[in-house]
Design an enzyme around this catalytic site. Structure first.
Site, mmCIF file in Angstrom:
data_model
loop_
_atom_site.group_PDB
_atom_site.id
_atom_site.type_symbol
_atom_site.label_atom_id
_atom_site.label_comp_id
_atom_site.label_asym_id
_atom_site.label_seq_id
_atom_site.Cartn_x
_atom_site.Cartn_y
_atom_site.Cartn_z
ATOM 1 C CD GLU A 193 -2.926 -1.348 2.024
ATOM 2 O OE1 GLU A 193 -4.300 -1.360 1.567
ATOM 3 O OE2 GLU A 193 -2.565 -1.077 3.343
ATOM 4 C CE1 TYR B 116 -8.823 16.990 23.181
ATOM 5 C CE2 TYR B 116 -10.866 16.870 24.318
ATOM 6 C CZ TYR B 116 -9.611 17.413 24.369
ATOM 7 O OH TYR B 116 -9.042 18.057 25.271
HETATM 8 ZN ZN LIG Z 1 -5.333 -1.275 3.451
#
Ligand SMILES: [Zn+2]
Length: 208
Positions: free
Chosen positions: A73, A119
């Site tokens: 990735e 937050y």
């Molecule tokens: Zn992934």
């Protein structure tokens, strides 16, 4: 931080995410931008058992220099870094609740999660949805590149969140806010819910 400290920080963050069930199996990847390239988690590695010396080192163009082969990735990370010069670290997870929301029909593709908590608003702000494409496919990296221009936090449809930050701590905090907010959205499904009002949102520092 020098490179040794950054490598230790990657391993420590990964171990913490793994221990809390946020990176099942060998899913998830982390990268940090260095002066002359990147350090990234290797392909097929478990966040629970990373060796700081075997993390992948890439040159500024994304070419593999040394260490283990980087995550498949890596093009997603490189596309985000190219579009966001202020980003120094990226975390990507297949964390359960965020993936669950990424599989829902009828989400707003311009901002998937509602402003439930301060937050979340401060650390994430807006979460655009990146249309589904096969992992490792160049089309997915291009879709991430398009959306990365408008937000440092993205949700890949039927896949998971990816977040860039000025530091590794910032990226990790933001992606954990996404996971917690996704969990809240699913817990609150069907219940009347008070979102933060426009006035309350205006008081919060926008995320970068
Ligand atoms: Zn992934």
């Amino acid at each position: 931080m020098n490179e040794l400290e950054l490598r230790s920080a990657i391993v420590a963050h990964a171990r913490s995410l793994f221990a809390r069930g946020l990176s099942p199996g060998t899913s998830g990847n982390i990268s940090v931008r260095m002066r002359d390239g990147f350090v990234m988690t290797p392909t097929g590695s478990s966040f629970g058992a990373l060796d700081p010396e075997r993390l992948s080192r890439l040159d500024a163009a994304g070419g593999h220099l040394d260490g283990d082969v980087p995550t498949k990735e890596s093009p997603l990370h490189l596309a985000m870094y190219e579009e966001r010069p202020d980003a120094n670290a990226i975390v990507h997870l297949h964390s359960t609740y965020a993936v669950a929301v990424a599989c829902l029909h009828e989400v707003d593709p311009d901002d998937v999660l509602p402003p439930l908590t301060p937050y979340y608003v401060m650390r994430v702000g807006r979460l655009p949805l990146v249309p589904y494409a096969k992992p490792g496919d160049a089309a997915l990296a291009e879709a991430v590149r398009k959306r990365a221009r408008e937000s440092h936090a993205l949700l890949l449809a039927n896949h998971g969140p990816i977040v860039a930050g000025g530091s590794l701590d910032a990226a990790a905090s933001a992606i954990e806010e996404i996971e917690e907010t996704a969990k809240l959205v699913l817990l609150l499904r069907g219940l009347p819910t008070r979102l933060l009002s426009p006035e309350e949102l205006a008081q919060l520092r926008p995320a970068t």
